[in-house]
Design an enzyme around this catalytic site. Structure first.
Site, PDB file in Angstrom:
ATOM      1  CB  CYS A 135      56.781  24.360 -11.628  1.00 54.27           C
ATOM      2  SG  CYS A 135      55.509  24.928 -12.780  1.00 54.27           S
TER       3      CYS A 135
ATOM      4  CG  HIS B 289      55.578  20.574 -10.608  1.00 54.54           C
ATOM      5  ND1 HIS B 289      54.730  21.325  -9.944  1.00 54.54           N
ATOM      6  CD2 HIS B 289      55.623  20.999 -11.900  1.00 54.54           C
ATOM      7  CE1 HIS B 289      54.103  22.114 -11.001  1.00 54.54           C
ATOM      8  NE2 HIS B 289      54.646  22.035 -12.274  1.00 54.54           N
TER       9      HIS B 289
ATOM     10  CG  ASN C 108      51.174  22.810 -13.309  1.00 56.20           C
ATOM     11  OD1 ASN C 108      51.668  23.210 -12.077  1.00 56.20           O
ATOM     12  ND2 ASN C 108      51.908  22.601 -14.520  1.00 56.20           N
TER      13      ASN C 108
HETATM   14  N1  ACO Z   1      41.463  19.829 -26.100  1.00 56.90           N
HETATM   15  C1  ACO Z   1      41.266  19.091 -26.997  1.00 56.90           C
HETATM   16  N2  ACO Z   1      42.195  18.800 -28.045  1.00 56.90           N
HETATM   17  C2  ACO Z   1      43.429  19.865 -27.973  1.00 56.90           C
HETATM   18  C3  ACO Z   1      43.645  20.360 -26.599  1.00 56.90           C
HETATM   19  C4  ACO Z   1      42.654  20.521 -25.712  1.00 56.90           C
HETATM   20  N3  ACO Z   1      42.716  21.002 -24.549  1.00 56.90           N
HETATM   21  N4  ACO Z   1      44.713  20.877 -26.654  1.00 56.90           N
HETATM   22  C5  ACO Z   1      45.466  20.418 -27.675  1.00 56.90           C
HETATM   23  N5  ACO Z   1      44.621  19.722 -28.557  1.00 56.90           N
HETATM   24  C6  ACO Z   1      44.763  19.032 -29.757  1.00 56.90           C
HETATM   25  C7  ACO Z   1      45.630  19.903 -30.570  1.00 56.90           C
HETATM   26  O1  ACO Z   1      45.085  20.760 -31.417  1.00 56.90           O
HETATM   27  C8  ACO Z   1      46.318  18.665 -31.404  1.00 56.90           C
HETATM   28  O2  ACO Z   1      45.371  18.610 -32.559  1.00 56.90           O
HETATM   29  P1  ACO Z   1      45.881  18.407 -34.132  1.00 56.90           P
HETATM   30  O3  ACO Z   1      46.622  16.896 -33.982  1.00 56.90           O
HETATM   31  O4  ACO Z   1      44.718  18.042 -34.821  1.00 56.90           O
HETATM   32  O5  ACO Z   1      46.788  19.172 -34.516  1.00 56.90           O
HETATM   33  C9  ACO Z   1      46.331  17.504 -30.505  1.00 56.90           C
HETATM   34  O6  ACO Z   1      45.332  17.851 -29.714  1.00 56.90           O
HETATM   35  C10 ACO Z   1      47.515  16.990 -29.864  1.00 56.90           C
HETATM   36  O7  ACO Z   1      48.184  18.335 -29.479  1.00 56.90           O
HETATM   37  P2  ACO Z   1      49.678  18.021 -28.849  1.00 56.90           P
HETATM   38  O8  ACO Z   1      50.087  19.463 -28.386  1.00 56.90           O
HETATM   39  O9  ACO Z   1      50.530  17.574 -29.744  1.00 56.90           O
HETATM   40  O10 ACO Z   1      49.231  17.191 -27.630  1.00 56.90           O
HETATM   41  P3  ACO Z   1      50.383  16.383 -26.669  1.00 56.90           P
HETATM   42  O11 ACO Z   1      49.996  14.908 -26.690  1.00 56.90           O
HETATM   43  O12 ACO Z   1      51.816  16.878 -26.767  1.00 56.90           O
HETATM   44  O13 ACO Z   1      49.776  16.899 -25.345  1.00 56.90           O
HETATM   45  C11 ACO Z   1      50.400  18.207 -23.362  1.00 56.90           C
HETATM   46  C12 ACO Z   1      50.055  18.298 -25.100  1.00 56.90           C
HETATM   47  C13 ACO Z   1      49.288  17.881 -22.638  1.00 56.90           C
HETATM   48  C14 ACO Z   1      50.526  19.976 -23.122  1.00 56.90           C
HETATM   49  C15 ACO Z   1      51.729  17.719 -23.475  1.00 56.90           C
HETATM   50  O14 ACO Z   1      52.646  18.288 -24.407  1.00 56.90           O
HETATM   51  C16 ACO Z   1      52.454  17.736 -22.168  1.00 56.90           C
HETATM   52  O15 ACO Z   1      51.921  17.058 -21.237  1.00 56.90           O
HETATM   53  N6  ACO Z   1      53.407  18.399 -21.917  1.00 56.90           N
HETATM   54  C17 ACO Z   1      54.099  18.454 -20.790  1.00 56.90           C
HETATM   55  C18 ACO Z   1      54.085  20.097 -20.602  1.00 56.90           C
HETATM   56  C19 ACO Z   1      53.247  20.430 -18.950  1.00 56.90           C
HETATM   57  O16 ACO Z   1      52.850  19.467 -18.310  1.00 56.90           O
HETATM   58  N7  ACO Z   1      53.400  21.693 -18.601  1.00 56.90           N
HETATM   59  C20 ACO Z   1      52.956  22.017 -17.558  1.00 56.90           C
HETATM   60  C21 ACO Z   1      53.777  23.126 -17.324  1.00 56.90           C
HETATM   61  S1  ACO Z   1      55.260  23.184 -17.080  1.00 56.90           S
HETATM   62  C22 ACO Z   1      55.570  22.440 -15.717  1.00 56.90           C
HETATM   63  O17 ACO Z   1      54.840  22.699 -14.736  1.00 56.90           O
HETATM   64  C23 ACO Z   1      56.807  21.787 -15.543  1.00 56.90           C
END
Ligand code: ACO
Length: 325
Positions: free
Chosen positions: A119, A252, A282
């Site tokens: 990215c 990004h 993304n």
């Molecule tokens: N739909 C519904 N529920 C979901 C989904 C989905 N697509 N994905 C996860 N869940 C659920 C999980 O199973 C979990 O359920 P549980 O509590 O019953 O176990 C709950 O949602 C929370 O999951 P987390 O992984 O803790 O969610 P979080 O708040 O951390 O959000 C996310 C996840 C959006 C990926 C976040 O961590 C994030 O934004 N991270 C940054 C990473 C990013 O943006 N990466 C992009 C690529 S990297 C880059 O470009 C630099």
């Protein structure tokens, strides 16, 4: 006289197939995977993404974005003397996507190569092109970010497959006697490779390992927020500018919450941040040039304004480019 370089044209390409969160939720439900528009919007800000159809590669999107950027710059493909494509989803293991773009543009002879920094790839590619132009070996460069991340997603993993999209963005960069690019700042730290990776590879005629995207979302989130502030401040310091001098932040487009947090740290109001993650998801190396092109074409970005482009991605890699548009 000092030699600098500046962006003289921008372009982009999104594949026509657009999936809203609701469309994607229906497709995933058919495979027993549950998600919702509400969850995706609340956690990421994403509302829709574009996916390519079978047979379309990064080089197709890149060539289309390049043609638009050349038209905007008033340049012919024959005037280009460097092509750099930032991509982690090349058409083939080799040759490079850049050489395929060169051929699709109907030109030959100029150097063409890919940069792989996930990215952060577009920021890396701009940094390399800026250095080559300032060194005097290149007059006019095409710098492109192009990705088909839909090809490396695991559609059984709802924590990652809802986040990404396909697309390409391009700029024409030309030698100039005034900047242009004011400062660049790029970094990497390979110890974080496991928190965001596609751990497959080709060997002995087979794909070994698991060739789909794996991510520890929370670890990525924490790292991203810290390094994006650091690199923005490093570029500002190199150029002798303050955060208040930035007219537009073009980060990004991974997640709206990362962008909001970076803007807060740089004391920038959110209406000075170009946001396209809601419509594109993304798109990795394509996200910054896609966002730049959107804001140039809708008239928000005006000549003479100060832009901060910054990216972070797998590797870990991160960096920024500060420029006068
Ligand atoms: N739909 C519904 N529920 C979901 C989904 C989905 N697509 N994905 C996860 N869940 C659920 C999980 O199973 C979990 O359920 P549980 O509590 O019953 O176990 C709950 O949602 C929370 O999951 P987390 O992984 O803790 O969610 P979080 O708040 O951390 O959000 C996310 C996840 C959006 C990926 C976040 O961590 C994030 O934004 N991270 C940054 C990473 C990013 O943006 N990466 C992009 C690529 S990297 C880059 O470009 C630099």
């Amino acid at each position: 006289m000092s030699r600098f370089c500046r962006i003289t044209g921008t372009g982009s390409c999104l594949p026509p197939r657009r999936l809203s969160n609701a469309d994607l939720a229906v497709e995933l439900a058919a495979q027993g995977i549950e998600t919702s528009d509400e969850w995706i919007v609340e956690r990421t800000g994403i509302r829709a993404r574009h996916f390519v159809d079978a047979g379309v590669g990064s080089s197709d999107l890149a060539a289309q974005a390049a043609r638009q950027a050349l038209a905007a710059a008033g340049r012919q493909a024959q005037e280009v003397d460097l092509i750099i494509v930032a991509t982690s989803t090349p058409d083939m293991v080799f040759p490079s996507t850049a050489t395929m773009v060169q051929h699709k543009l109907g030109i030959a002879g100029c150097p063409a190569f890919d940069v792989q920094a996930v990215c952060s790839g577009f920021v890396y590619a701009l940094t390399v092109a800026d250095a080559m132009i300032r060194a005097g070996s290149v007059q006019t460069a095409l710098v492109i970010g192009a990705e088909v991340f839909s090809r490396i997603l695991d559609f059984k993993d709802r924590t990652t497959c809802v986040l990404f999209g396909d697309g390409a963005g391009a700029v024409v960069l030309e030698a100039a006697d005034q900047p242009g690019i004011l400062a660049t700042d790029i970094h990497a730290d390979g110890k974080h490779r496991d928190i965001l990776c596609v751990p497959g590879h080709v060997s002995g005629g087979s794909v070994l390992g698991d060739p789909v995207l794996k991510m520890d979302g929370q670890a990525v989130f924490k790292l991203a927020v810290g390094v994006l502030e650091d690199t923005a401040r490093a570029s500002l310091a190199k150029a002798g500018l303050q955060d208040t001098d930035i007219d537009w932040l073009i980060p990004h487009q991974a997640n709206i919450r990362i962008m909001q947090s970076t803007a807060r740290k740089l004391k920038m109001p959110l209406d000075k941040v170009v946001v396209t993650v809601d419509q594109h998801g993304n798109t990795s190396a394509a996200s910054i040039p896609l966002a730049l092109d959107v804001a140039v074409r809708d008239g928000r970005i005006q000549p003479g304004q100060i832009l901060m482009l910054e990216g972070v991605g797998g590797g870990f890699t991160w960096g920024s480019v500060l420029l006068k548009y």
